[in-house]
Design a protein around this motif. Structure first.
Motif, PDB file in Angstrom:
ATOM      1  N   GLU A  10     -17.064 -51.321  52.291  1.00  0.00           N
ATOM      2  CA  GLU A  10     -16.057 -51.758  51.335  1.00  0.00           C
ATOM      3  C   GLU A  10     -16.021 -50.882  50.096  1.00  0.00           C
ATOM      4  O   GLU A  10     -15.538 -51.288  49.050  1.00  0.00           O
ATOM      5  CB  GLU A  10     -16.328 -53.212  50.929  1.00  0.00           C
ATOM      6  N   THR A  33     -13.452 -51.790  60.783  1.00  0.00           N
ATOM      7  CA  THR A  33     -13.177 -52.506  62.028  1.00  0.00           C
ATOM      8  C   THR A  33     -14.471 -52.881  62.745  1.00  0.00           C
ATOM      9  O   THR A  33     -14.639 -54.013  63.225  1.00  0.00           O
ATOM     10  CB  THR A  33     -12.306 -51.644  62.949  1.00  0.00           C
ATOM     11  N   TRP A  55     -17.292 -53.313  61.404  1.00  0.00           N
ATOM     12  CA  TRP A  55     -18.045 -54.300  60.635  1.00  0.00           C
ATOM     13  C   TRP A  55     -17.702 -55.717  61.096  1.00  0.00           C
ATOM     14  O   TRP A  55     -18.582 -56.564  61.218  1.00  0.00           O
ATOM     15  CB  TRP A  55     -17.760 -54.138  59.150  1.00  0.00           C
ATOM     16  N   GLU A  56     -16.419 -55.951  61.367  1.00  0.00           N
ATOM     17  CA  GLU A  56     -16.025 -57.271  61.845  1.00  0.00           C
ATOM     18  C   GLU A  56     -16.636 -57.567  63.212  1.00  0.00           C
ATOM     19  O   GLU A  56     -16.980 -58.701  63.531  1.00  0.00           O
ATOM     20  CB  GLU A  56     -14.494 -57.356  61.935  1.00  0.00           C
ATOM     21  N   GLU A  57     -16.781 -56.520  64.026  1.00  0.00           N
ATOM     22  CA  GLU A  57     -17.258 -56.711  65.397  1.00  0.00           C
ATOM     23  C   GLU A  57     -18.776 -56.750  65.493  1.00  0.00           C
ATOM     24  O   GLU A  57     -19.339 -57.582  66.209  1.00  0.00           O
ATOM     25  CB  GLU A  57     -16.716 -55.574  66.278  1.00  0.00           C
ATOM     26  N   LEU A  90     -21.297 -58.010  60.975  1.00  0.00           N
ATOM     27  CA  LEU A  90     -21.619 -59.387  60.607  1.00  0.00           C
ATOM     28  C   LEU A  90     -22.752 -59.933  61.470  1.00  0.00           C
ATOM     29  O   LEU A  90     -23.622 -60.668  60.987  1.00  0.00           O
ATOM     30  CB  LEU A  90     -20.358 -60.254  60.739  1.00  0.00           C
TER      31      LEU A  90
END
Length: 776
Positions: free
Chosen positions: A563, A584, A586-588, A591
């Motif tokens: 970020e 992208t 990071w979302e997959e 987390l």
């Protein structure tokens, strides 16, 4: 055949071993041609029956007879894209040259070209379709460029490897020369898609990406050094058969630049230096032949300082035709005769050069600034100063020295040039009224109190006529002999690579700790199955990406994960078949990585780790390396729990120094540093990793420099004021090499407690190494 003078657009197509693609595109491309358009198909040594296919088709035979199709063939064992494209563009007769690959169609192109050229023809138009970054879109090379500019740029660079980056290089050089770059969509149907292996399959080389990388490096180096014109020795050389006739040799085409023959007689070196600097800065000027007839000094020359300059110092006994002799030595076919008393601006010279390029058999001259009453006695007019002219004939073969008479009066050389070039035919001269700027005034022999001297022009004109008439054999014949044809080498074919083509990873703008332990090992793992890996990350992280074939350095500002803020422009993904975007992923996966670091469960992120310690053994810099960072702020907001009080940091350092240990401070440039310690802050990542790998221990609050210690095998002591769950990453998930680590449970331990743990860690590590040595 169609009238070449009426052809406006030529579509240039090359083919080697792609008959199946030509069979799908050629008929439609011919059907869409206008009355003033043609399609040139160059068969570059195809062995799949392309010639028989063209010859046996009534449709194509009719197109050949009408001149709408030109079929050319040259023998070549391997495909060389720049050489093939240059040859097709050379055979083309249109004012506008359009590169149209065999797998493309010309639907909608004429409409886009007409619209683009309404704002002027000094433009390079790229009709690229599809998604940027898609290596299989196949339309990047659909380039329309005026014939004049293609020849002036020297075409595609034939020094390149057989394929890759040649279209981008032409666009870069065109833009650097001053052309406007337009990028428009033609709206036609999609091209036939080809893999990278298919593109390289007929070149004799194994990897398209290896060739692309090599060509890009060469292109960038040429641009940096100002070499905007390709193929200085000539281009487009081959034995070519047109429309199934006998093959005939084509000599190389010289780059279409101007050779300036500059005569210097005045004593002002400052004026001469200014002239040379201005002409040298013009892209249209290929060389400057300076003739120094000033007896007061000798002009020195340095090719290193000015590679365009060639100096000839003429003594007192110099012949009166030094300029004509210099013209015989010119490298380029267009020659400009000028002197040191005025300057032709770049816009005027380019306009004059364009006119010559359209009609090179005519002498092109700048309209004289001052007229003379005796002008009517001359066939082409006379100047009271030196003639300014441009001609491809290099003034013909009628030029001669003063063999017929003694040295002529002053100014005879100028008139002789005009007579010899234009002769008796008034149509052989084209005057241009483009402006020029006076740089200096000539000194006049006449003035107040001095007798008026008779006008020498009539005597000069008579001398010129007699001298030309008496010369039975020319003594100065200018010949620009062609260079030898370019040899097309044969390279044995290798099977195409089995790896995937291109991986683009980035841009990374997040925290350094997450880059070290999540992003970098993940990209390293995924890069194993790709042939060409492009990574965009901060310049300071270059050491982490030794596996990348191309690294794009970035300026970033960020604090967590993906970020952060990118301070430079977003890198453009060229020919990327797969893109790894940090946000992208990071979302997959990111987390889940956070959850795993708290719970100890298995991470789903695929990783391949590398010990960051340099391979060669390094001398120790210090026993203990300390990483103490100041308060962390994001804009105006303080991030709590990220630092250790500065006074306590200083106290800890004093304790370690009293114990007889040498101490160094490392990490970012803004970290704390104290007297008596070695300063490693802000130094290269490789230098800091070397120091860590040779140190006895690293210490500091939980931060990226402590994870760096883990990845170099340096035992470390750390703690966290935010959460004791951070201990998990130092013990397991982010400690792939099981580096000895001590995580202090107290959120803010005292300096004495930290020093005790450091000494204990050093002692245990030393004991472990001793036991290991004894067991061996």
């Amino acid at each position: 055949m169609a009238n070449p003078a009426r052809i406006r657009i030529s579509y240039c197509t090359t083919c080697h071993g792609r008959l199946w693609q030509i069979a799908l595109t050629l008929a439609g491309n011919l059907r869409r041609l206008g009355e003033d358009e043609e399609l040139v198909l160059l068969d570059y040594g195809s062995r799949d029956g392309l010639g028989r296919f063209i010859e046996s088709s009534p449709v194509f035979q009719k197109a050949l007879e009408s001149g709408r199709l030109v079929y050319a063939r040259t023998e070549a064992k391997n495909y060389h894209c720049p050489k093939a494209k240059n040859l097709a563009h050379r055979i083309a007769r249109g004012e506008l040259l359009v590169n149209l690959d065999a797998d493309n169609n010309n639907g909608g192109m004429r409409r886009v070209i007409t619209r683009c050229l309404q704002d002027g023809e000094d433009v390079v138009l790229q009709m690229d379709e599809g998604t940027r970054g898609d290596p299989l879109r196949g339309t990047f090379g659909r380039i329309c460029i005026p014939r004049y500019w293609f020849y002036r740029l020297g075409g595609y660079d034939e020094a390149f490897a057989p394929i890759g980056h040649q279209d981008q290089d032409l666009i870069w050089r065109a833009k650097a020369t001053g052309l406007r770059h337009a990028h428009l969509s033609a709206g036609g149907s999609a091209p036939i898609r080809n893999t990278m292996a298919e593109k390289a399959s007929h070149t004799g080389q194994r990897s398209w990406h290896a060739m692309w990388r090599a060509n890009e490096r060469t292109s960038r180096r040429n641009l940096k050094e100002g070499r905007l014109v390709a193929n200085p020795a000539g281009w487009g050389a081959a034995n070519v058969a047109l429309n199934f006739d006998e093959a005939r040799p084509l000599s190389p085409v010289s780059p279409q630049l101007v050779s300036i023959v500059l005569l210097h007689r005045h004593p002002s070196l400052t004026l001469l230096t200014t002239l040379i600097e201005r002409y040298s800065a013009m892209p249209v000027v290929g060389e400057i032949l300076l003739i120094n007839q000033n007896r007061m000094f000798t002009v020195a020359r340095s090719e290193k300082d000015n590679p365009k300059l060639r100096v000839m110092n003429a003594g007192e006994d110099a012949k009166p035709f030094a300029r004509l002799a210099a013209a015989a030595l010119a490298t380029f076919p267009a020659v400009l005769l000028t002197s040191d008393d005025f300057f032709v601006p770049e816009e005027s010279l380019t306009r004059l050069h364009k006119s010559w390029f359209a009609n090179p058999s005519v002498l092109h001259a700048i309209e004289p600034p001052r007229r003379n009453s005796h002008e009517v006695d001359l066939d082409v007019g006379a100047l009271t100063t030196v003639a300014v002219c441009l001609t491809a004939l290099a003034y013909g073969s009628r030029l001669c020295t003063e063999r017929a008479l003694n040295a002529p009066p002053a100014g005879a050389e100028d008139l002789l040039v005009r007579f010899a070039a234009a002769g008796k035919n008034s149509e052989a001269t084209m005057f241009h009224t483009v402006p020029f700027f006076e740089m200096a005034e000539r000194y006049c022999d006449s003035g107040p109190g001095r007798p008026q001297r008779p006008d020498p022009l009539p005597r000069i004109a008579r001398w010129c006529r007699r001298n030309i008439a008496k010369a039975a054999e020319p003594e100065l014949t200018v010949e620009g002999g062609p260079a030898s044809p370019v040899e097309i080498p044969y390279v044995p074919f290798f099977a195409p690579a089995s790896k995937n083509p291109v991986l683009f990873a980035g841009p990374w703008v997040g925290e350094f700790g997450w880059e070290l332990c999540w992003w970098n090992p993940m990209v390293r793992f995924l890069a194993q199955t790709f042939e060409h890996v492009i990574v965009a990350a901060p310049e300071s992280s270059r050491y982490l990406y030794e596996f990348a074939t191309e690294f794009i350095p970035l300026k970033t500002e960020g604090w967590r994960f993906a970020e952060g803020k990118l301070l430079t422009s977003v890198p453009r993904v060229c020919n990327g078949s797969r893109i790894l975007n940090p946000a992208t992923l990071w979302e997959e996966l990111g987390l889940q990585e956070c959850d795993a670091l708290r719970t100890g469960e298995t991470t789903l992120t695929p990783k391949k780790w590398r010990n960051l310690a340099p391979g060669a053994s390094r001398r120790p810099v210090a026993d203990v390396l300390c990483a103490f960072r100041p308060e962390k702020r994001i804009d105006d907001r303080l991030v709590p729990g990220k630092n250790y009080p500065m006074d306590q940091c200083e106290e800890l350092v004093r304790i370690l120094l009293r114990e007889g240990l040498t101490v160094a401070c490392y990490g970012g440039r803004d970290n704390y540093w104290f007297d008596g310690t070695i300063d490693l802050r802000g130094q290269s990542l490789e230098r800091q990793c070397a120091a860590l790998s040779a140190a006895k221990c690293a210490v500091g609050p939980s931060s990226a420099p402590l994870h760096l210690a883990s990845l170099t095998g340096c035992p470390h002591v750390t703690w966290s004021m935010i959460s004791d769950e951070v201990a998990m990453r130092y013990a397991t998930l982010w400690n792939p090499f099981n580096t000895p680590a001590c995580f202090i449970a107290a959120p803010e331990p005292t300096p004495l407690e930290i020093a005790e743990e450091v000494l204990r860690t050093i002692g245990e590590t030393a004991a472990g190494l001793q036991a290991q040595a004894m067991s061996i």
